[in-house]
Structures are given as C-alpha cells and as structure tokens.
Design an enzyme around this catalytic site. Structure first.
Site, PDB file in Angstrom:
ATOM      1  N   SER A   1       0.858  -1.198   0.000  1.00  0.00           N
ATOM      2  CA  SER A   1       0.000   0.000   0.000  1.00  0.00           C
ATOM      3  C   SER A   1       0.883   1.232   0.000  1.00  0.00           C
ATOM      4  O   SER A   1       1.963   1.235   0.611  1.00  0.00           O
ATOM      5  CB  SER A   1      -0.893   0.027   1.242  1.00  0.00           C
ATOM      6  OG  SER A   1      -1.502   1.310   1.376  1.00  0.00           O
TER       7      SER A   1
ATOM      8  N   TYR B   1      -1.689  -0.609  10.116  1.00  0.00           N
ATOM      9  CA  TYR B   1      -1.873  -1.017   8.716  1.00  0.00           C
ATOM     10  C   TYR B   1      -0.654  -0.603   7.892  1.00  0.00           C
ATOM     11  O   TYR B   1      -0.100  -1.417   7.136  1.00  0.00           O
ATOM     12  CB  TYR B   1      -3.141  -0.368   8.153  1.00  0.00           C
ATOM     13  CG  TYR B   1      -3.384  -0.646   6.687  1.00  0.00           C
ATOM     14  CD1 TYR B   1      -3.853  -1.881   6.255  1.00  0.00           C
ATOM     15  CD2 TYR B   1      -3.125   0.332   5.721  1.00  0.00           C
ATOM     16  CE1 TYR B   1      -4.070  -2.134   4.911  1.00  0.00           C
ATOM     17  CE2 TYR B   1      -3.339   0.090   4.369  1.00  0.00           C
ATOM     18  CZ  TYR B   1      -3.812  -1.147   3.973  1.00  0.00           C
ATOM     19  OH  TYR B   1      -4.015  -1.388   2.631  1.00  0.00           O
TER      20      TYR B   1
HETATM   21  N1  LIG Z   1      -8.736  -0.691  -1.762  1.00  0.00           N
HETATM   22  C1  LIG Z   1      -7.698   0.103  -1.531  1.00  0.00           C
HETATM   23  O1  LIG Z   1      -7.825   1.350  -1.527  1.00  0.00           O
HETATM   24  C2  LIG Z   1      -6.337  -0.480  -1.288  1.00  0.00           C
HETATM   25  C3  LIG Z   1      -5.242   0.387  -1.302  1.00  0.00           C
HETATM   26  C4  LIG Z   1      -3.973  -0.117  -1.076  1.00  0.00           C
HETATM   27  C5  LIG Z   1      -3.813  -1.457  -0.857  1.00  0.00           C
HETATM   28  N2  LIG Z   1      -4.893  -2.289  -0.842  1.00  0.00           N
HETATM   29  C6  LIG Z   1      -4.643  -3.699  -0.579  1.00  0.00           C
HETATM   30  O2  LIG Z   1      -5.227  -4.477  -1.588  1.00  0.00           O
HETATM   31  C7  LIG Z   1      -5.591  -5.747  -1.042  1.00  0.00           C
HETATM   32  C8  LIG Z   1      -7.056  -6.010  -1.337  1.00  0.00           C
HETATM   33  O3  LIG Z   1      -7.823  -4.956  -0.767  1.00  0.00           O
HETATM   34  P1  LIG Z   1      -9.326  -4.687  -1.205  1.00  0.00           P
HETATM   35  O4  LIG Z   1      -9.540  -3.240  -1.094  1.00  0.00           O
HETATM   36  O5  LIG Z   1      -9.624  -5.400  -2.459  1.00  0.00           O
HETATM   37  O6  LIG Z   1     -10.087  -5.376   0.030  1.00  0.00           O
HETATM   38  P2  LIG Z   1     -11.547  -6.061   0.085  1.00  0.00           P
HETATM   39  O7  LIG Z   1     -12.445  -5.426  -0.883  1.00  0.00           O
HETATM   40  O8  LIG Z   1     -11.907  -6.065   1.524  1.00  0.00           O
HETATM   41  O9  LIG Z   1     -11.235  -7.573  -0.388  1.00  0.00           O
HETATM   42  C9  LIG Z   1     -10.374  -8.336   0.414  1.00  0.00           C
HETATM   43  C10 LIG Z   1     -10.099  -9.673  -0.220  1.00  0.00           C
HETATM   44  O10 LIG Z   1      -9.198 -10.372   0.628  1.00  0.00           O
HETATM   45  C11 LIG Z   1      -9.831 -11.561   1.066  1.00  0.00           C
HETATM   46  N3  LIG Z   1      -9.503 -11.855   2.450  1.00  0.00           N
HETATM   47  C12 LIG Z   1      -9.711 -11.088   3.548  1.00  0.00           C
HETATM   48  N4  LIG Z   1      -9.351 -11.763   4.655  1.00  0.00           N
HETATM   49  C13 LIG Z   1      -8.925 -12.977   4.224  1.00  0.00           C
HETATM   50  C14 LIG Z   1      -8.446 -14.117   4.886  1.00  0.00           C
HETATM   51  N5  LIG Z   1      -8.343 -14.177   6.236  1.00  0.00           N
HETATM   52  N6  LIG Z   1      -8.089 -15.190   4.149  1.00  0.00           N
HETATM   53  C15 LIG Z   1      -8.207 -15.177   2.806  1.00  0.00           C
HETATM   54  N7  LIG Z   1      -8.672 -14.124   2.114  1.00  0.00           N
HETATM   55  C16 LIG Z   1      -9.031 -13.039   2.834  1.00  0.00           C
HETATM   56  C17 LIG Z   1     -11.311 -11.351   0.901  1.00  0.00           C
HETATM   57  O11 LIG Z   1     -11.940 -12.611   0.745  1.00  0.00           O
HETATM   58  P3  LIG Z   1     -13.316 -12.989   1.511  1.00  0.00           P
HETATM   59  O12 LIG Z   1     -14.328 -11.958   1.153  1.00  0.00           O
HETATM   60  O13 LIG Z   1     -13.649 -14.334   0.977  1.00  0.00           O
HETATM   61  O14 LIG Z   1     -13.005 -12.985   2.962  1.00  0.00           O
HETATM   62  C18 LIG Z   1     -11.351 -10.504  -0.366  1.00  0.00           C
HETATM   63  O15 LIG Z   1     -11.259 -11.305  -1.520  1.00  0.00           O
HETATM   64  C19 LIG Z   1      -5.272  -5.680   0.447  1.00  0.00           C
HETATM   65  O16 LIG Z   1      -4.019  -6.263   0.692  1.00  0.00           O
HETATM   66  C20 LIG Z   1      -5.249  -4.199   0.720  1.00  0.00           C
HETATM   67  O17 LIG Z   1      -4.454  -3.874   1.838  1.00  0.00           O
HETATM   68  C21 LIG Z   1      -6.143  -1.829  -1.063  1.00  0.00           C
END
Ligand SMILES: NC(=O)c1ccc[n+]([C@@H]2O[C@H](COP(=O)([O-])OP(=O)(O)OC[C@H]3O[C@@H](n4cnc5c(N)ncnc54)[C@H](OP(=O)(O)O)[C@@H]3O)[C@@H](O)[C@H]2O)c1
Length: 245
Positions: A140, A154
């Site tokens: 991130s 985080y």
């Molecule tokens: N969105 C942003 O602005 C942003 C910015 C920077 C970095 N990121 C990073 O990008 C990645 C994805 O974020 P996102 O925004 O797409 O989040 P999200 O919409 O909450 O999706 C999270 C994903 O991770 C899975 N996950 C969560 N806990 C898990 C666990 N214990 N075991 C296996 N899978 C798990 C979820 O699966 P289930 O639903 O099946 O639990 C879902 O597929 C993360 O690492 C986050 O830190 C996001």
C-alpha cells in the site's frame, strides 16, 4: 508481445473473491494464465469470479489467518496446474483507529493476514517456482505516506511487505525469480469505497480526482508477471493517483 502474454503460465492469487484480488484474477486469466485464487468467506462471489474468468480459473477456500490453509492452497494450485509460475499476495485487511483504540484482535489480524500469510505463501511457493517465476505482493502507498491518524499498524504491515520484497530479491535472483511490491493508493472496493465516508479526505490528498480501479491494479500485476518485467525485482512500485505527492 503476444496477445496473451501469460499463455502457459499458472498463478495463485490470495484473496481473489472481491475487490483488488478479483481484478487481478480477471486480468491474469484474460492474459492467458491459469489462475487459482483463495477466499475466506465470500464463497458465492468467489465462484462468480471463477466463472467470469473462464475455464481454468479455480477458487480455493483458504483462510490466510491459518498457516495450514495457506500451505494447502499453494499445494492445491500447484497440483491442479502441474506447477506454479506466479504468486500474488493480495489478501489483506485494514482496521483504522488510533493505537490506543485498536484491539489486539484487530492488530493480530493485520499482522497475520497482511504479513505472516504472505511469508508462508512465499515459502511454500518456492518449492514450485522456477526460472521466470514471479512473486508480487500487494502492499500500500500507506507504507510510505500515511497522512491521516489511525493508520499506523496497517501502514506498518505494508512497510513490512516492502522490506520483505527488498530482502528476498537477492535470495531469489539466482533462481531467476523476481519479487515486487505494488503500492496502490485508494482503489474503489468494499474495503475502501469511492463513495465512502473517508473518500473526500483521500481525494484531497491525491493528484487525480478519482480512485483507482481493481482492473488498473490487475493490469499492473499482469505486466509485472509477464516476460517484459524480468529486470524489475526488489522494488516497491506505486499506483496511487499521486497520493500525497
Ligand atoms: N482498496 C484500496 O484502496 C487499497 C489500497 C492499497 C492497498 N490495498 C490492498 O489491496 C488488497 C485487497 O484490498 P481490497 O480493497 O480489495 O479489500 P476487500 O475489498 O476487503 O477484499 C479483500 C479480499 O481479501 C480476502 N480476504 C480477507 N481476509 C482474508 C483471509 N483471512 N483469508 C483469505 N482471504 C481473505 C477477501 O476474501 P473474503 O471476502 O472471501 O473474505 C477478499 O477477496 C489488500 O491487501 C489491501 O491492503 C487496497
């Protein structure tokens, strides 16, 4: 460059059922890779992602909080495809509150899912990855820039991924494997909706007037997974709409 630069490659993406991970699965599959991905709770959405990605895409139930689930997911992907070329550590969670307000459960979840499970997935994947192998972590931009209170733990977990990436580059280069760390800024997902309560603060910190999309991160991952990116390793690469510049 072929029309499908990842043809013949196999990939495992953690947390592919929603958000950024689903965008990565879709793009890797569209670019020709056979893709397995994990999910923890979103079974229906995982099945929809697999169906939309086409024939070889495959959802695996594996909770990143449990080492054995991650071990098993890597083994299942490698068994199914007869090997593994690409690992994407995407599964992640964020709890945002001051250090005095975060619970230890919230802190442990971030440490375990964001960092510990990535270490396990990398360790297990190394039994399968060979020359041309790719490890891509989803960090991130908060690792480098955290302009709001409440994101310290985080941000620390994502900083750990950047350090892990730098450290492992030297261990993996002799084997022809690269490792990179993508640092997204705000991306429109369930975890960080573009119309959510934090959106206006984030937009104020960005050069662009919009959030990124999961498809844009997926395209970046696909490039790093492909043959043109063989000279990129150890790096943390921002895709952030100019967050905090
Ligand atoms: N969105 C942003 O602005 C942003 C910015 C920077 C970095 N990121 C990073 O990008 C990645 C994805 O974020 P996102 O925004 O797409 O989040 P999200 O919409 O909450 O999706 C999270 C994903 O991770 C899975 N996950 C969560 N806990 C898990 C666990 N214990 N075991 C296996 N899978 C798990 C979820 O699966 P289930 O639903 O099946 O639990 C879902 O597929 C993360 O690492 C986050 O830190 C996001």
């Amino acid at each position: 460059m072929t029309a499908r630069p990842l043809e013949g490659k196999t990939a495992l993406v953690t947390g592919g059922s929603r958000g950024v991970g689903a965008g990565i699965v879709a793009r890797l599959a569209a670019d020709g890779a056979k893709v397995a991905f994990t999910y923890a709770s979103s079974k229906d959405r995982a099945e929809a992602v697999a169906a939309a990605a086409g024939g070889d895409a495959h959802a695996i139930h594996a909770d990143s909080r449990h080492e054995q689930d991650v071990v098993s997911a890597v083994a299942q992907a490698a068994d199914r495809f007869g090997g593994l070329d690409i690992l994407v550590n995407n599964a992640g969670v964020g709890s945002f509150a001051t250090i005095t307000d975060l619970t230890m459960d919230e802190i442990d979840a971030m440490l375990t899912i964001n960092v510990r499970s990535a270490i396990v997935a990398i360790r297990e994947s190394l039994a399968h990855l060979g020359e041309g192998g790719r490890i891509i972590n989803i960090g991130s931009i908060n690792a480098d820039r955290m302009p709001f209170p409440g994101g310290s733990i985080y941000a620390m977990t994502k900083g750990a991924l950047a350090s892990l990436t730098r450290g492992l580059a030297r261990e993996l280069a002799p084997r022809g494997i690269t490792i990179t760390n993508i640092q997204p800024g705000p991306v429109d997902t369930d975890a960080n909706p573009a119309d959510g309560p934090a959106a206006s603060n984030m937009l104020a910190a960005m050069a662009t007037d919009r959030f990124g999309t999961a498809a844009e991160v997926g395209a970046f991952v696909s490039y790093l997974a492909g043959p043109d990116a063989a000279f990129i390793t150890g790096s943390s690469l921002d895709i952030d709409g100019g967050f905090g510049v």
